[in-house]
Design a protein around this motif. Sequence first.
Motif, PDB file in Angstrom:
ATOM      1  N   ASN A  42      40.405  41.014  30.145  1.00  0.00           N
ATOM      2  CA  ASN A  42      42.121  40.857  30.469  1.00  0.00           C
ATOM      3  C   ASN A  42      42.151  40.219  31.754  1.00  0.00           C
ATOM      4  N   LEU A  43      42.954  39.320  32.012  1.00  0.00           N
ATOM      5  CA  LEU A  43      43.265  38.729  33.204  1.00  0.00           C
ATOM      6  C   LEU A  43      44.041  39.715  34.346  1.00  0.00           C
ATOM      7  N   ASN A  44      44.137  39.405  35.499  1.00  0.00           N
ATOM      8  CA  ASN A  44      44.549  40.435  36.583  1.00  0.00           C
ATOM      9  C   ASN A  44      45.939  40.926  35.937  1.00  0.00           C
ATOM     10  N   SER A  45      45.980  42.150  36.069  1.00  0.00           N
ATOM     11  CA  SER A  45      47.353  42.906  35.401  1.00  0.00           C
ATOM     12  C   SER A  45      48.576  42.431  36.074  1.00  0.00           C
ATOM     13  N   GLN A  46      48.345  42.122  37.671  1.00  0.00           N
ATOM     14  CA  GLN A  46      49.512  41.738  38.390  1.00  0.00           C
ATOM     15  C   GLN A  46      49.910  40.451  38.036  1.00  0.00           C
ATOM     16  N   ILE A  47      49.220  39.869  37.558  1.00  0.00           N
ATOM     17  CA  ILE A  47      49.767  38.272  36.894  1.00  0.00           C
ATOM     18  C   ILE A  47      50.385  38.551  35.334  1.00  0.00           C
ATOM     19  N   THR A  48      49.698  39.097  34.378  1.00  0.00           N
ATOM     20  CA  THR A  48      50.004  39.451  33.132  1.00  0.00           C
ATOM     21  C   THR A  48      51.183  40.380  33.100  1.00  0.00           C
TER      22      THR A  48
END
Length: 312
Positions: free
Chosen positions: A208-214
């Motif tokens: 998973n990419l950074n959840s603050q971005i996704t």
Amino acid sequence: MKNYTHINDIDNINSWIEEAREIKANPLANFELGKNKTLGLLFFNSSLRTRLSTQKAALNLGMNPIVMNVSGDAWGIEFGDGTVMNGNTAEHIKEAAAVVSQYCDVIAVRAFPTLTDKVKDESEQVLNSFAKFASVPIVNMESATSHPLQGLTDAITIAENTTKKKPKVVLSWAPHIKALPHAVGNSFVQAMQKMDVDFVIANPEGYNLNSQITKDTPIYHNQKEAFKNADFIYAKNWSSYEDYGKVLKTDLDWMITNKKIGNAKFMHCLPVRRNVVVADEVLDGENSLVIEQANNRTYAAQLVLKKILEDL
Ligand code: CP
């Protein structure tokens, strides 16, 4: 516009796309705008597309581009504040950025992440230091965490190729043998979040990419499920964000094939490793947009430079 360092510097993505398409239709229309202006391109890392398309964009605007491979050719730059410089670095960013600003009206910088020090990478030390100590506008040509010229390019390419008002777009992780940055994935996510598209991400668990971005973008761990009814499939590898910079998976079961994409258009920022990330049949097939994407890098960069030149 002062700087272009992040997708958030795009105030209205639809009007930007429209303007980029006008530039593409008539690339020399603003040839006088950049007359006697110099663009400095500073590369801390390798590049083919960014290096050439950004120079081409500058030339289309009548600018004079000058290029430097900073790593190797320049003095080693110190970024730490208050450092006793008795090691390998010979010049501080305070002088380096100020000096380059004497020669250039705009400075573009490429500086990749370490992928070993998440805190340092997320501080965007190189890009932010240039923005702080240069006295001229800064353009991000791919930093530790973002590649906004690529993200803008991808938005333009989707707008040009869609036959639907709201197409389904999938960003799919794909295999790679090396640890790669998150920058392209991050900026593509942020660009798609600004567009009127049905957007989902597909990646294996642990990627998973950074959840603050996704944010609230749906994430599938089942690639087949994510690809259902897709109009655009954008493949990209990135190393683990959770287990920072690690390669957790190298088998080819997430490689993109014709069977997987069906009628969807295929996108990749390039460079791409054939038959690792994506099968030959996809890249050589009629649904591949990768060359058109690379072409659009020029018009995305030209739009950004035009907006900066208009505000100089
Ligand atoms: N897509 C892209 O940024 O390509 P380069 O690394 O060759 O510049």
